[in-house]
Design an enzyme around this catalytic site. Structure first.
Site, mmCIF file in Angstrom:
data_model
loop_
_atom_site.group_PDB
_atom_site.id
_atom_site.type_symbol
_atom_site.label_atom_id
_atom_site.label_comp_id
_atom_site.label_asym_id
_atom_site.label_seq_id
_atom_site.Cartn_x
_atom_site.Cartn_y
_atom_site.Cartn_z
ATOM 1 N N HIS A 171 0.835 -1.203 0.000
ATOM 2 C CA HIS A 171 0.000 0.000 0.000
ATOM 3 C C HIS A 171 0.873 1.257 0.000
ATOM 4 O O HIS A 171 0.434 2.320 -0.440
ATOM 5 C CB HIS A 171 -0.916 0.036 1.221
ATOM 6 C CG HIS A 171 -1.941 -1.047 1.240
ATOM 7 N ND1 HIS A 171 -1.696 -2.298 1.778
ATOM 8 C CD2 HIS A 171 -3.214 -1.082 0.787
ATOM 9 C CE1 HIS A 171 -2.777 -3.036 1.657
ATOM 10 N NE2 HIS A 171 -3.711 -2.320 1.067
ATOM 11 N N ASP A 198 -4.570 -5.855 -7.839
ATOM 12 C CA ASP A 198 -4.795 -5.247 -6.535
ATOM 13 C C ASP A 198 -5.101 -3.770 -6.800
ATOM 14 O O ASP A 198 -5.040 -3.303 -7.945
ATOM 15 C CB ASP A 198 -3.569 -5.430 -5.640
ATOM 16 C CG ASP A 198 -3.935 -5.464 -4.157
ATOM 17 O OD1 ASP A 198 -5.002 -4.935 -3.799
ATOM 18 O OD2 ASP A 198 -3.154 -6.016 -3.366
#
Length: 420
Positions: free
Chosen positions: A64, A138
């Site tokens: 992330h 993702d």
């Protein structure tokens, strides 16, 4: 469709984002549990998505935030990371989500994220492993792709690499225009886009969306959290409780352990941490002083708690440390570790209970009793309290090793000793 099960083999104890999201560090166990998950989901009409291909378990960076780099070669991937994906594909999993990780051992020093790599997305996943379902990226806003490649170019790269669904672009209209521009400029083949759209439409038909798109609100109360499901959740939580260490036979607590100092370490946003656990311990006839702490607790406060500990029969130190997006680590911060270690070294009766990451033992290696509840949900808090009081047996085994102290499969058994 659900974005689970997680198929990553958590082989890195300091992995900042997978941790308890994984079924463990044994590829065979992860494969078996993932297969059971897929079958159970399918039985009730839920589609599944395995993640994060080619395997996020040995990373030390949160994707992330930035692009994780792993040095595993193809032999290592074949032996450790690929087996759960192979088992899921064999079981007929509906989707697979790829990882924003650079696999230097396969693609070299300049390896792009696997999400943008035709080698991983098409050659290995489609051609070699035979996956025929939906291929998700993702989230495309994550630092693992956006820091180096920006917000639009990775969309074209991922589609060309073999992705069918570009998950969470920074802006949907911008993403659509990016793909249309790529088509006009010849940077995206019409056939590649057609293949993706055809697979999406076929999956929607398989899901029954042709016949109806909405859930019956009137049926929710007869399906969600019904007594039989809640009973299964309680059984799962109780059977998961793992006593990793108990050198002084502290657990379960005895009748002489009447006065309890219960210290709860959690993030400021975790408003339920410790509530059910402390209520259950108190309901078991214990006098419980409840104290909540976090990374901001001052040294003066820790000194005060250390002095207060001497007035109690037992100290319970509970840590709610779980993998959180963009946190960067799954570790204890502040003075909690030092407090637990200090109390343990003093010879005081103390038990540490982890409601999350199992790897916290390295933060207070002197603690005589260490119990794992694996998560901080109310059902797990209640299960931990019941085990601590002897109302339920303890039968869990470690699905991971806790180096250098414990190996995979370890776990101390305790019989049920009390009637509630």
């Amino acid at each position: 469709i659900n974005f689970g099960p997680v198929l990553d083999v958590n082989s890195n104890p300091i992995n900042p984002i997978i941790n308890t999201r994984s079924f463990g560090e044994d590829p065979a166990a992860v494969s078996a549990l993932a297969t059971a998950y897929i079958r159970g989901a399918r039985k009730v009409g839920l589609m599944t998505t395995g993640k994060h291909f080619p395997g996020h378990g040995d990373t030390g960076t949160d994707s992330h935030i930035d692009l994780p780099v792993i040095t595993a070669d193809r032999e290592h991937l074949n032996r450790v990371d690929f087996p759960p994906f192979e088992a899921a594909i064999k079981e007929g999993i509906d989707g697979i989500m790829t990882a924003h990780i650079a696999v230097l051992g396969v693609l070299g020093a300049d390896a792009p994220p696997a999400t943008l790599s035709p080698t991983f997305m098409t050659q290995i996943l489609r051609n070699e492993l035979g996956f025929r379902g939906l291929l998700f990226t993702d989230a495309m806003t994550m630092g693992g792709v956006s820091k180096k490649y920006g917000s639009t170019e990775p969309l074209i790269m991922a589609l060309n690499a073999g992705a069918d669904i570009l998950l969470m672009p920074r802006g949907v209209p911008e993403a659509i225009e990016t793909i249309l521009t790529g088509l006009r400029e010849g940077r995206v083949l019409q056939s590649r886009l057609d293949d993706a759209v055809r697979l999406i439409l076929a999956t929607k038909a398989k899901a029954g969306l042709v016949d109806g798109r909405l859930v019956s609100l009137a049926a929710v109360d007869s399906i969600v959290n019904i007594p039989s499901h809640a009973a299964i959740a309680r059984e799962v939580a109780e059977r998961s409780i793992t006593l990793a260490r108990d050198s002084t036979n502290l657990i379960p607590l005895g009748p002489e352990d009447r006065r309890i100092l219960s210290i709860t370490y959690a993030g400021s946003a975790d408003v339920i941490a410790g509530r059910v656990f402390n209520d259950e311990v108190a309901a078991g006839g214990k006098r419980v002083r409840r104290v909540s702490v976090d990374a901001r607790t001052s040294e003066a406060e820790w000194q005060s708690l250390r002095a207060a500990a001497d007035s109690f029969d037992v100290v319970l130190a509970s840590a709610y440390v779980v993998p959180v997006e963009s946190a960067g680590s799954v570790q204890i911060k502040g003075g909690f570790s030092g407090f637990v270690e200090s109390v343990a070294k003093s010879g005081k009766r103390i038990a540490a209970i982890s409601f999350g990451s199992p790897y916290l033992l390295t933060s207070f290696p002197s603690v005589p009793a260490y119990m794992l509840a694996w998560g901080g949900s109310p059902v797990s808090q209640k299960a931990a309290a019941r085990a601590l009081l002897g109302y339920s047996a303890i039968s869990g085994h470690l699905p991971v090793s806790l180096p250098p102290y414990l190996k995979i499969g370890d776990g101390i058994m305790r019989d049920k000793r009390m009637q509630q």
